[in-house]
Design a protein around this motif. Structure first.
Motif, PDB file in Angstrom:
ATOM      1  N   CYS A  19       0.815  -1.209   0.000  1.00 59.69           N
ATOM      2  CA  CYS A  19       0.000   0.000   0.000  1.00 59.69           C
ATOM      3  C   CYS A  19       0.847   1.256   0.000  1.00 59.69           C
ATOM      4  CB  CYS A  19      -0.939   0.020   1.205  1.00 59.69           C
ATOM      5  SG  CYS A  19      -2.374  -1.039   0.989  1.00 59.69           S
ATOM      6  N   ALA A  20       2.005   1.222   0.632  1.00 60.47           N
ATOM      7  CA  ALA A  20       2.852   2.407   0.670  1.00 60.47           C
ATOM      8  C   ALA A  20       3.302   2.789  -0.735  1.00 60.47           C
ATOM      9  CB  ALA A  20       4.066   2.161   1.567  1.00 60.47           C
ATOM     10  N   VAL A  21       3.547   1.792  -1.564  1.00 60.79           N
ATOM     11  CA  VAL A  21       3.986   2.053  -2.929  1.00 60.79           C
ATOM     12  C   VAL A  21       2.842   2.614  -3.758  1.00 60.79           C
ATOM     13  CG1 VAL A  21       4.802   0.952  -5.045  1.00 60.79           C
ATOM     14  CG2 VAL A  21       5.783   0.305  -2.855  1.00 60.79           C
ATOM     15  N   LYS A  22       1.652   2.079  -3.578  1.00 59.05           N
ATOM     16  CA  LYS A  22       0.505   2.456  -4.400  1.00 59.05           C
ATOM     17  C   LYS A  22      -0.342   3.561  -3.772  1.00 59.05           C
ATOM     18  CE  LYS A  22       0.001  -2.225  -6.135  1.00 59.05           C
ATOM     19  NZ  LYS A  22      -0.867  -3.387  -6.176  1.00 59.05           N
ATOM     20  N   GLU A  23      -0.027   3.943  -2.504  1.00 60.42           N
ATOM     21  CA  GLU A  23      -0.842   4.920  -1.790  1.00 60.42           C
ATOM     22  C   GLU A  23      -2.289   4.446  -1.700  1.00 60.42           C
ATOM     23  OE1 GLU A  23       0.238   7.638  -0.139  1.00 60.42           O
ATOM     24  OE2 GLU A  23       2.243   7.053  -0.703  1.00 60.42           O
ATOM     25  N   CYS A  24      -2.489   3.152  -1.489  1.00 65.38           N
ATOM     26  CA  CYS A  24      -3.845   2.615  -1.393  1.00 65.38           C
ATOM     27  C   CYS A  24      -4.254   2.497   0.069  1.00 65.38           C
ATOM     28  CB  CYS A  24      -3.936   1.252  -2.069  1.00 65.38           C
ATOM     29  SG  CYS A  24      -2.950  -0.029  -1.287  1.00 65.38           S
ATOM     30  N   LYS A  25      -5.549   2.499   0.310  1.00 63.11           N
ATOM     31  CA  LYS A  25      -6.087   2.306   1.643  1.00 63.11           C
ATOM     32  C   LYS A  25      -7.495   1.745   1.482  1.00 63.11           C
ATOM     33  CE  LYS A  25      -6.536   4.622   6.036  1.00 63.11           C
ATOM     34  NZ  LYS A  25      -6.325   5.859   6.774  1.00 63.11           N
ATOM     35  N   PRO A  26      -7.703   0.484   1.911  1.00 62.57           N
ATOM     36  CA  PRO A  26      -9.044  -0.081   1.786  1.00 62.57           C
ATOM     37  C   PRO A  26     -10.067   0.793   2.497  1.00 62.57           C
ATOM     38  CG  PRO A  26      -7.470  -1.738   2.527  1.00 62.57           C
ATOM     39  CD  PRO A  26      -6.763  -0.417   2.543  1.00 62.57           C
ATOM     40  N   GLU A  27     -11.234   0.873   1.928  1.00 60.03           N
ATOM     41  CA  GLU A  27     -12.297   1.688   2.511  1.00 60.03           C
ATOM     42  C   GLU A  27     -12.758   1.140   3.857  1.00 60.03           C
ATOM     43  OE1 GLU A  27     -13.776   4.583   1.295  1.00 60.03           O
ATOM     44  OE2 GLU A  27     -12.106   4.566  -0.100  1.00 60.03           O
ATOM     45  N   ILE A  28     -13.053  -0.174   3.898  1.00 58.55           N
ATOM     46  CA  ILE A  28     -13.653  -0.769   5.089  1.00 58.55           C
ATOM     47  C   ILE A  28     -12.861  -1.997   5.520  1.00 58.55           C
ATOM     48  CG2 ILE A  28     -15.723  -1.889   6.009  1.00 58.55           C
ATOM     49  CD1 ILE A  28     -17.357  -0.200   4.067  1.00 58.55           C
ATOM     50  N   GLU A  56     -12.389   2.697   7.770  1.00 55.74           N
ATOM     51  CA  GLU A  56     -13.457   2.404   8.719  1.00 55.74           C
ATOM     52  C   GLU A  56     -13.430   0.924   9.050  1.00 55.74           C
ATOM     53  OE1 GLU A  56     -17.433   2.809   7.107  1.00 55.74           O
ATOM     54  OE2 GLU A  56     -18.266   3.185   9.089  1.00 55.74           O
ATOM     55  N   VAL A  57     -13.733   0.590  10.301  1.00 56.00           N
ATOM     56  CA  VAL A  57     -13.830  -0.801  10.734  1.00 56.00           C
ATOM     57  C   VAL A  57     -15.315  -1.114  10.914  1.00 56.00           C
ATOM     58  CG1 VAL A  57     -13.224  -2.487  12.495  1.00 56.00           C
ATOM     59  CG2 VAL A  57     -11.611  -0.662  11.920  1.00 56.00           C
ATOM     60  N   VAL A  58     -15.796  -2.163  10.248  1.00 55.04           N
ATOM     61  CA  VAL A  58     -17.201  -2.584  10.357  1.00 55.04           C
ATOM     62  C   VAL A  58     -17.214  -4.056  10.742  1.00 55.04           C
ATOM     63  CG1 VAL A  58     -19.400  -2.872   9.145  1.00 55.04           C
ATOM     64  CG2 VAL A  58     -17.934  -0.911   8.616  1.00 55.04           C
ATOM     65  N   VAL A  59     -17.820  -4.339  11.890  1.00 56.82           N
ATOM     66  CA  VAL A  59     -17.881  -5.721  12.377  1.00 56.82           C
ATOM     67  C   VAL A  59     -19.291  -6.043  12.845  1.00 56.82           C
ATOM     68  CG1 VAL A  59     -15.443  -5.920  13.015  1.00 56.82           C
ATOM     69  CG2 VAL A  59     -17.065  -4.964  14.653  1.00 56.82           C
ATOM     70  N   HIS A  60     -19.507  -7.325  13.123  1.00 55.30           N
ATOM     71  CA  HIS A  60     -20.789  -7.831  13.606  1.00 55.30           C
ATOM     72  C   HIS A  60     -20.635  -8.265  15.063  1.00 55.30           C
ATOM     73  CE1 HIS A  60     -22.101  -7.826   9.467  1.00 55.30           C
ATOM     74  NE2 HIS A  60     -21.137  -8.663   9.131  1.00 55.30           N
ATOM     75  N   PRO A  61     -21.757  -8.390  15.785  1.00 60.63           N
ATOM     76  CA  PRO A  61     -21.689  -8.938  17.140  1.00 60.63           C
ATOM     77  C   PRO A  61     -20.996 -10.303  17.130  1.00 60.63           C
ATOM     78  CG  PRO A  61     -23.865  -8.041  16.719  1.00 60.63           C
ATOM     79  CD  PRO A  61     -23.123  -8.028  15.399  1.00 60.63           C
ATOM     80  N   GLY A  62     -20.147 -10.529  18.130  1.00 62.01           N
ATOM     81  CA  GLY A  62     -19.417 -11.787  18.237  1.00 62.01           C
ATOM     82  C   GLY A  62     -18.085 -11.792  17.499  1.00 62.01           C
ATOM     83  N   ASN A 129       2.959   7.444  21.300  1.00 62.71           N
ATOM     84  CA  ASN A 129       3.941   8.490  21.622  1.00 62.71           C
ATOM     85  C   ASN A 129       3.288   9.848  21.864  1.00 62.71           C
ATOM     86  OD1 ASN A 129       6.004   6.592  21.265  1.00 62.71           O
ATOM     87  ND2 ASN A 129       6.124   7.039  19.084  1.00 62.71           N
ATOM     88  N   GLY A 130       2.134   9.868  22.529  1.00 64.44           N
ATOM     89  CA  GLY A 130       1.456  11.113  22.848  1.00 64.44           C
ATOM     90  C   GLY A 130       0.698  11.741  21.690  1.00 64.44           C
ATOM     91  N   LYS A 131       0.631  11.062  20.544  1.00 64.33           N
ATOM     92  CA  LYS A 131      -0.108  11.585  19.390  1.00 64.33           C
ATOM     93  C   LYS A 131      -1.340  10.726  19.154  1.00 64.33           C
ATOM     94  CE  LYS A 131       3.790  13.853  17.266  1.00 64.33           C
ATOM     95  NZ  LYS A 131       4.515  14.128  16.048  1.00 64.33           N
ATOM     96  N   GLU A 132      -2.385  11.381  18.619  1.00 60.62           N
ATOM     97  CA  GLU A 132      -3.702  10.750  18.526  1.00 60.62           C
ATOM     98  C   GLU A 132      -4.243  10.729  17.104  1.00 60.62           C
ATOM     99  OE1 GLU A 132      -8.122  11.623  20.431  1.00 60.62           O
ATOM    100  OE2 GLU A 132      -6.707  13.261  20.261  1.00 60.62           O
ATOM    101  N   TYR A 133      -4.985   9.654  16.799  1.00 55.22           N
ATOM    102  CA  TYR A 133      -5.762   9.526  15.566  1.00 55.22           C
ATOM    103  C   TYR A 133      -7.107   8.951  15.975  1.00 55.22           C
ATOM    104  CZ  TYR A 133      -7.124   7.901  10.906  1.00 55.22           C
ATOM    105  OH  TYR A 133      -7.792   7.675   9.719  1.00 55.22           O
ATOM    106  N   ASP A 134      -8.223   9.450  15.420  1.00 58.50           N
ATOM    107  CA  ASP A 134      -9.520   9.023  15.946  1.00 58.50           C
ATOM    108  C   ASP A 134     -10.550   8.578  14.905  1.00 58.50           C
ATOM    109  OD1 ASP A 134      -9.792  11.593  15.032  1.00 58.50           O
ATOM    110  OD2 ASP A 134     -10.965  12.297  16.716  1.00 58.50           O
ATOM    111  N   PRO A 135     -10.452   7.338  14.446  1.00 69.25           N
ATOM    112  CA  PRO A 135     -11.461   6.745  13.560  1.00 69.25           C
ATOM    113  C   PRO A 135     -12.552   6.033  14.382  1.00 69.25           C
ATOM    114  CG  PRO A 135      -9.624   5.274  13.785  1.00 69.25           C
ATOM    115  CD  PRO A 135      -9.309   6.477  14.631  1.00 69.25           C
ATOM    116  N   PRO A 136     -13.704   5.652  13.774  1.00 71.33           N
ATOM    117  CA  PRO A 136     -14.747   4.914  14.503  1.00 71.33           C
ATOM    118  C   PRO A 136     -14.764   3.413  14.194  1.00 71.33           C
ATOM    119  CG  PRO A 136     -15.685   5.847  12.539  1.00 71.33           C
ATOM    120  CD  PRO A 136     -14.212   6.232  12.539  1.00 71.33           C
ATOM    121  N   ILE A 137     -15.435   2.663  15.052  1.00 73.17           N
ATOM    122  CA  ILE A 137     -15.814   1.267  14.791  1.00 73.17           C
ATOM    123  C   ILE A 137     -17.332   1.286  14.625  1.00 73.17           C
ATOM    124  CG2 ILE A 137     -16.126  -1.054  15.739  1.00 73.17           C
ATOM    125  CD1 ILE A 137     -13.602  -0.677  17.358  1.00 73.17           C
ATOM    126  N   ARG A 138     -17.836   0.621  13.597  1.00 71.99           N
ATOM    127  CA  ARG A 138     -19.289   0.503  13.401  1.00 71.99           C
ATOM    128  C   ARG A 138     -19.660  -0.958  13.566  1.00 71.99           C
ATOM    129  NH1 ARG A 138     -22.532   0.838   8.255  1.00 71.99           N
ATOM    130  NH2 ARG A 138     -20.498   1.108   7.288  1.00 71.99           N
TER     131      ARG A 138
END
Length: 145
Positions: A19-28, A56-62, A129-138
């Motif tokens: 991904c670093a080479v292609k600058e890709c990032k899966p949506e989900i 984004e992270v999308v998961v089901h119960p369990g 290291n004291g730095k933050e990133y804030d995505p959600p889990i659905r």
């Protein structure tokens, strides 16, 4: 356990280098085929800010969300709203595992949100290291995938 960490680390590094080479990032990020675990890579950008390998992270119960990254990082849920009843989840050997309870939609603290939205959103931060990133889990019902 050590073999599992090596395997996950190898998969993570191979995926990250591609991904670093292609600058890709899966949506989900979803559970890997044939498993109940979504694997999310955690890395640092050029400025040292933590990032994820998915938008984004999308998961089901369990199901589970496994974060693999630096030796020391934390997943911290915001507003004391957590799927696993733990606000601050520290890594152990570069791994944090969040288990989504099977009965999460029936839990009294989530019933109203689930009935209104047909899903639950958990806001969290990744701290390195004291730095933050804030995505959600659905969390969505199994029949909604």
């Amino acid at each position: 356990m050590r073999l599992l960490r090596i395997l996950i680390g190898g998969i993570f590094l191979l995926g990250l280098s591609g991904c670093a080479v292609k600058e890709c990032k899966p949506e989900i990020g979803k559970a890997l085929p044939g498993t109940n675990t979504a694997v999310v890579g955690v890395f640092l950008d050029k400025t040292g800010v933590p990032k994820e390998t998915v938008k984004e992270v999308v998961v089901h119960p369990g199901q589970n969300v496994l974060y693999a990254g630096p030796d020391e990082f934390k997943i911290v849920f915001k507003n004391r709203k957590t799927p696993n009843r733990v606000v601050s989840n520290s890594s152990k050997g570069g791994v944090v595992l969040i288990k989504i309870p099977v009965d999460i939609f029936e839990r009294k603290e989530f019933v109203d949100e689930y009935q209104k939205n047909k899903s639950l959103i958990f806001d969290y931060s990744i701290w390195v290291n004291g730095k933050e990133y804030d995505p959600p889990i659905r969390v969505i019902p199994t029949d909604a995938s």
